[in-house]
Design a protein around this motif. Structure first.
Motif: not given
Length: 415
Positions: A166-173
């Motif tokens: 989840v954290a990685a997805r937020i950061d990537a977005l």
């Protein structure tokens, strides 16, 4: 007047629809309900509570007494926030999940679905992103779509969603300029998979979202329906009330017909939610609230909830046994410890076709897994509900599902 061809436009009121109307599509779960009522169909589709465990004569007496003693009051307009007796009761219910809530944080809603709509309306602009489990609750997809919000899925496993993913997805977005407004989760007895987010992952999910300033939207319709009450996990809200918005519901623990739920949020957020709610419903049903207070606050409620949990536990066991008996090789399923659902991952090499219609051809109503994703992916999975069917119906329904899946294997072999 120009001699060029006039632009072709639909005639009538359809031409005036807002752009968002394109996102108003029938729920695939609701669509299967109509077929599920046909004679001879075994339904494993709907996540309906078993209201047969309720003491109906007691409820009839409570309703009659409320109307007899306070009819003019309970049939009149009420508070947009909800009646004080109910918000106090909600705080007691939330304490069962370890949360310390106060009435000024509680917004009563016309069901938790309305709460989901209100939170999305308040927080999300068109083009914003909500990060959600993949798969996720079908009703949430309808709400997010109606507000022109993009859903980005993060896969779940047997321990729920991975907070680091989840954290990685937020950061990537954010790296590509997207705005993530909410992380939506059903952490306990997840709809549709039945899995439960472990306590370490709960703590970490709340932590990574708080660090990024993204509120967690916790949908907790099933939290009090565990098969073993001694092992209840803390709600996400209890871990950080400032970082989590909590949705609760009386639909599964009492009656869905009351259309009664709640939101727990920071007081400043709750106040805005009340304004948004009043613009649509004016206020939640006073009669429904009074009946919930009378019944859920009485000595009758806990025994009925225990009866319901015991019945769901037996039905889940019947479904697990039937799956072991009838599923072909290559099919995997979850083993829930509460709630209403299990999730099947199917043989990816088989020819599954349109699973909903193929199920009906075999006499069973089910929910194709693809309906639980925002991206319209092909269905290679199924959600099966055990809450509303008898043990005999579950065994027969699962037998029919196994027959349908074996047909798919044979069709693939015949290509």
């Amino acid at each position: 007047m120009s001699g060029g061809a006039a632009e072709s436009r639909p005639a009538g009121p359809v031409a005036a629809f807002a752009h968002r109307a394109e996102h108003f599509r029938p729920s695939p779960v609701r669509a299967v309900f109509e077929h599920a009522m046909r004679p001879g169909i075994v339904s494993l589709a709907g996540g309906n509570p078993d209201t047969g465990v309720l003491p109906h004569e007691v409820l009839a007496g409570m309703t009659a007494r409320i109307l007899s003693e306070r009819g003019p009051e309970v049939l009149q307009y009420g508070s947009g926030a909800g009646i004080a007796r109910l918000t106090g009761l909600v705080c007691e219910l939330m304490a069962l999940g370890g949360a310390v809530a106060t009435p000024d944080r509680i917004q009563v809603t016309a069901g938790s679905q309305a709460g989901l709509d209100l939170v999305t309306k308040l927080f999300c602009d068109p083009g914003d992103v909500v990060v959600a489990e993949g798969p996720t609750y079908v009703g949430a997809l309808g709400v997010f779509g109606s507000y022109e919000v993009e859903v980005q899925h993060v896969d779940v496993d047997e321990d729920g969603v991975d907070p680091e993913a989840v954290a990685a997805r937020i950061d990537a977005l954010r790296t590509v300029g997207r705005t993530v407004k909410l992380v939506y989760t059903v952490p306990t007895f997840h709809n549709p998979t039945g899995v439960t987010l472990t306590e370490p992952r709960r703590r970490r999910l709340v932590e990574v979202c708080a660090q990024r300033g993204v509120p967690v939207l916790e949908d907790d319709a099933y939290g009090l329906l565990g098969f073993d009450r001694a092992h209840r996990l803390p709600s996400l809200y209890s871990l950080d009330p400032g970082a989590v918005i909590h949705l609760g519901s009386f639909s599964k623990i009492f009656s869905p017909a009351l259309r009664l739920g709640w939101i727990a949020a920071e007081p400043s957020v709750r106040a805005r939610l009340q304004i948004a709610a009043e613009a649509v419903t004016i206020h939640p049903s006073v009669l429904s609230q009074e009946l919930a207070v009378e019944y859920v606050g009485s000595e009758h409620w806990r025994p009925a909830l225990d009866r319901a949990a015991a019945r769901y536990r037996a039905r889940c066991a019947a479904m697990m046994e039937a799956l072991e008996t009838y599923m072909p090789a290559g099919v995997r399923w979850t083993r829930p410890c509460g709630g209403f659902f299990t999730w099947l991952d199917l043989d990816p090499d088989a020819d599954h076709g349109d699973l909903m219609h193929r199920g009906l051809e075999h006499g069973v109503a089910l929910v194709p897994g693809g309906a639980c994703y925002a991206d319209g992916r092909p269905s290679t999975s199924l959600r099966l509900a055990f809450s509303a069917a008898s043990e005999a119906e579950i065994a027969e329904g699962v037998r029919r599902v196994g027959e349908m899946l074996r047909d798919g294997v044979r069709r693939r072999a015949g290509d």
